[in-house]
Design a protein around this motif. Structure first.
Motif, PDB file in Angstrom:
ATOM      1  N   MET A 139       0.840  -1.187   0.000  1.00 51.47           N
ATOM      2  CA  MET A 139       0.000   0.000   0.000  1.00 51.47           C
ATOM      3  C   MET A 139       0.881   1.244   0.000  1.00 51.47           C
ATOM      4  N   ILE A 140       0.306   2.353  -0.470  1.00 50.87           N
ATOM      5  CA  ILE A 140       1.032   3.621  -0.539  1.00 50.87           C
ATOM      6  C   ILE A 140       0.517   4.547   0.560  1.00 50.87           C
ATOM      7  N   GLU A 141       1.437   5.198   1.241  1.00 50.56           N
ATOM      8  CA  GLU A 141       1.087   6.087   2.357  1.00 50.56           C
ATOM      9  C   GLU A 141       0.089   7.149   1.915  1.00 50.56           C
ATOM     10  N   TRP A 142      -0.912   7.407   2.776  1.00 52.61           N
ATOM     11  CA  TRP A 142      -1.945   8.421   2.600  1.00 52.61           C
ATOM     12  C   TRP A 142      -2.918   8.101   1.453  1.00 52.61           C
TER      13      TRP A 142
ATOM     14  N   LEU B 140     -20.404 -10.036   4.665  1.00 51.58           N
ATOM     15  CA  LEU B 140     -19.177  -9.279   4.485  1.00 51.58           C
ATOM     16  C   LEU B 140     -19.204  -8.028   5.357  1.00 51.58           C
ATOM     17  N   SER B 141     -18.021  -7.603   5.777  1.00 54.90           N
ATOM     18  CA  SER B 141     -17.869  -6.320   6.464  1.00 54.90           C
ATOM     19  C   SER B 141     -16.672  -5.613   5.849  1.00 54.90           C
ATOM     20  N   VAL B 142     -16.798  -4.300   5.615  1.00 56.97           N
ATOM     21  CA  VAL B 142     -15.742  -3.520   4.974  1.00 56.97           C
ATOM     22  C   VAL B 142     -15.179  -2.510   5.968  1.00 56.97           C
ATOM     23  N   LEU B 143     -13.841  -2.461   6.049  1.00 53.69           N
ATOM     24  CA  LEU B 143     -13.154  -1.502   6.916  1.00 53.69           C
ATOM     25  C   LEU B 143     -12.290  -0.592   6.047  1.00 53.69           C
ATOM     26  N   PRO B 144     -12.655   0.706   5.909  1.00 56.41           N
ATOM     27  CA  PRO B 144     -11.801   1.635   5.156  1.00 56.41           C
ATOM     28  C   PRO B 144     -10.589   2.048   5.998  1.00 56.41           C
ATOM     29  N   ILE B 145      -9.412   2.089   5.378  1.00 57.56           N
ATOM     30  CA  ILE B 145      -8.194   2.511   6.077  1.00 57.56           C
ATOM     31  C   ILE B 145      -7.397   3.458   5.186  1.00 57.56           C
ATOM     32  N   THR B 146      -6.655   4.366   5.819  1.00 56.56           N
ATOM     33  CA  THR B 146      -5.710   5.248   5.126  1.00 56.56           C
ATOM     34  C   THR B 146      -4.379   5.120   5.864  1.00 56.56           C
ATOM     35  N   PRO B 147      -3.510   4.208   5.426  1.00 58.20           N
ATOM     36  CA  PRO B 147      -2.301   3.916   6.198  1.00 58.20           C
ATOM     37  C   PRO B 147      -1.254   5.024   6.103  1.00 58.20           C
ATOM     38  N   THR B 148      -0.471   5.145   7.168  1.00 59.97           N
ATOM     39  CA  THR B 148       0.691   6.023   7.209  1.00 59.97           C
ATOM     40  C   THR B 148       1.925   5.153   7.425  1.00 59.97           C
ATOM     41  N   ARG B 149       3.086   5.808   7.449  1.00 63.75           N
ATOM     42  CA  ARG B 149       4.330   5.050   7.647  1.00 63.75           C
ATOM     43  C   ARG B 149       4.349   4.338   8.999  1.00 63.75           C
ATOM     44  N   ALA B 150       3.615   4.869   9.965  1.00 66.03           N
ATOM     45  CA  ALA B 150       3.555   4.207  11.278  1.00 66.03           C
ATOM     46  C   ALA B 150       2.800   2.883  11.213  1.00 66.03           C
ATOM     47  N   ASP B 151       2.009   2.682  10.139  1.00 63.74           N
ATOM     48  CA  ASP B 151       1.216   1.459  10.004  1.00 63.74           C
ATOM     49  C   ASP B 151       1.938   0.356   9.244  1.00 63.74           C
ATOM     50  N   ASP B 152       3.144   0.626   8.776  1.00 66.99           N
ATOM     51  CA  ASP B 152       3.881  -0.401   8.037  1.00 66.99           C
ATOM     52  C   ASP B 152       4.108  -1.628   8.920  1.00 66.99           C
ATOM     53  N   GLY B 153       3.593  -2.787   8.462  1.00 71.83           N
ATOM     54  CA  GLY B 153       3.731  -4.017   9.230  1.00 71.83           C
ATOM     55  C   GLY B 153       2.632  -4.251  10.247  1.00 71.83           C
ATOM     56  N   VAL B 154       1.648  -3.333  10.339  1.00 73.05           N
ATOM     57  CA  VAL B 154       0.565  -3.477  11.313  1.00 73.05           C
ATOM     58  C   VAL B 154      -0.295  -4.701  10.962  1.00 73.05           C
TER      59      VAL B 154
END
Length: 402
Positions: free
Chosen positions: A188-191, A236-250
């Motif tokens: 994934m790409i940050e932001w 089904l359940s959908v979870l929207p996320i907007t990852p940052t660099r702090a989420d790498d490997g979460v």
């Protein structure tokens, strides 16, 4: 079930006419009861059990064929529940409701608390039909598999038939709980916004299901369903996320929890998905940034350490010199200057780059002039002269005062 009208015409008046469906397809009509019912209303009371399976119609039929026929039509044609009068149904279920795992055995006892001509169970599995001369009858199934079963205990009494339905919750834990990223392949790409999907396969009942999303050990979302289906279902359940660099490997996880109430397993059982770890790509950031001062002829060391995903490559920009050495390992680069010269009083620039961008930082080297031996001698002489002058002035001042 149709009844021969001739059988009705021969029955005594003011008798209780009983119609009921027994076990299988058998049925019975009885006109031998001693107790009669005096009808004070103009209507003819009747009761039909669930889906018309049981009917008790106490009729007062005058000695005329027309009125007898009217009684027959009530028995045959009433297509809905009608209460026949009397007090609360004298039947007790033990237990009054059950929660059963799919395929497990079940046993419920129905007991009569008043005089009855017969009691029984009507059910899609384990029905008993009407049983006479007993105070209780057991509904028993070795492997309950009908999600929509609605067992009904019924009793035939002096003036009516009544019943008590058994509340059954037949449950099935999910066959599988899984997570994936919708319309996306890692990384994934940050932001950038993404949608994680949790799929739950073959669970029942769906209205008692809660899907819980976890990010690490923290619950971030839960979803319930209003679906009234009792049979196996998938959701089904959908979870929207907007990852940052702090989420790498979460790690994300989805838990399917069936909350079956106090009669179900405690605490409620959760079926877990496999962990879903995300990889986040982000641009470099240089975290070591410092200037350095040294005396001419001394050594200087600069440390340029960068973070980023993918791992950044590091490049130094400076005026070439033979006394400069660079040692780089991954995203850590050390620049060493041996025997610094006066003309190296300048900037050294560290540049970190990867597929997501780049960052540069300037390191300033401040060079101090080197002290010489002659300079030290001159300094000592000046200090001695000043000291002698101070002493002479002190002596002169002392003599004048005397």
């Amino acid at each position: 079930m149709f009844v021969n009208p001739r059988a009705w015409f021969s029955m005594p008046s003011r008798k209780t006419m009983l119609y009921g469906r027994g076990h299988g397809n058998s049925s019975s009509i009885s006109n031998g009861y001693d107790r009669s019912i005096l009808q004070k209303s103009t209507g003819i009371p009747a009761m039909i059990g669930k889906s018309g399976q049981y009917i008790l119609c106490p009729c007062v039929c005058p000695q005329t064929r027309m009125k007898d026929t009217a009684c027959i039509m009530v028995l045959l044609c009433v297509p809905f529940y009608t209460y026949c009068g009397g007090s609360e149904c004298p039947l007790e279920l033990n237990p009054p409701s059950i929660v059963v795992k799919y395929g497990d055995p079940v046993s419920v006892n129905c007991t009569v608390t008043a005089e009855a001509y017969g009691i029984g169970w009507e059910a899609s599995e384990g029905g008993t039909g009407i049983v006479e001369g007993v105070k209780s009858v057991i509904w028993k199934v070795e492997n309950l598999t009908d999600y929509e079963t609605r067992p009904l205990c019924f009793g035939n009494f002096n003036s009516r038939q009544c019943n008590k339905p058994l509340d059954v919750v037949l449950y099935h834990y999910p066959d599988q709980v899984s997570i994936w990223a919708q319309d996306h392949q890692s990384p994934m790409i940050e932001w950038t916004e993404y949608r994680l999907v949790c799929n739950v396969s073959n669970v029942a009942p769906i209205n008692l299901l809660t899907l819980k999303w976890y990010k690490g050990h923290v619950e971030v979302q839960n979803v319930t369903f209003n679906d009234t289906r009792k049979t196996l279902a998938s959701e089904l359940s959908v979870l929207p996320i907007t990852p940052t660099r702090a989420d790498d490997g979460v790690e994300y996880r989805c838990d399917a929890v069936l909350d079956l109430g106090p009669e179900g397993p405690q605490p409620p059982v959760a079926v877990h998905s496999k962990p879903f770890n995300i990889t986040v790509h982000y641009s470099p950031n240089i975290i070591q940034n410092q200037s350095h001062g040294t005396e001419e002829g001394g050594d200087a060391l600069f440390n340029c350490t960068a973070t980023g995903n993918p791992v950044p490559t590091i490049e130094w920009k400076y005026k070439p010199a033979d006394n400069v050495r660079i040692n780089t390992s991954g995203a850590v680069s050390l620049l060493t200057i041996s025997a610094v010269t006066a003309d190296q009083d300048r900037m050294f620039t560290c540049v970190a780059t990867n597929s997501q961008g780049g960052m540069s930082v300037d390191f300033l080297l401040a060079v101090k002039a080197k002290s010489t031996g002659a300079g030290m001698v001159v300094g000592v002489i000046i200090a001695v002269v000043l000291l002698a002058l101070f002493i002479g002035l002190g002596v002169v001042f002392y003599r004048r005062r005397r």
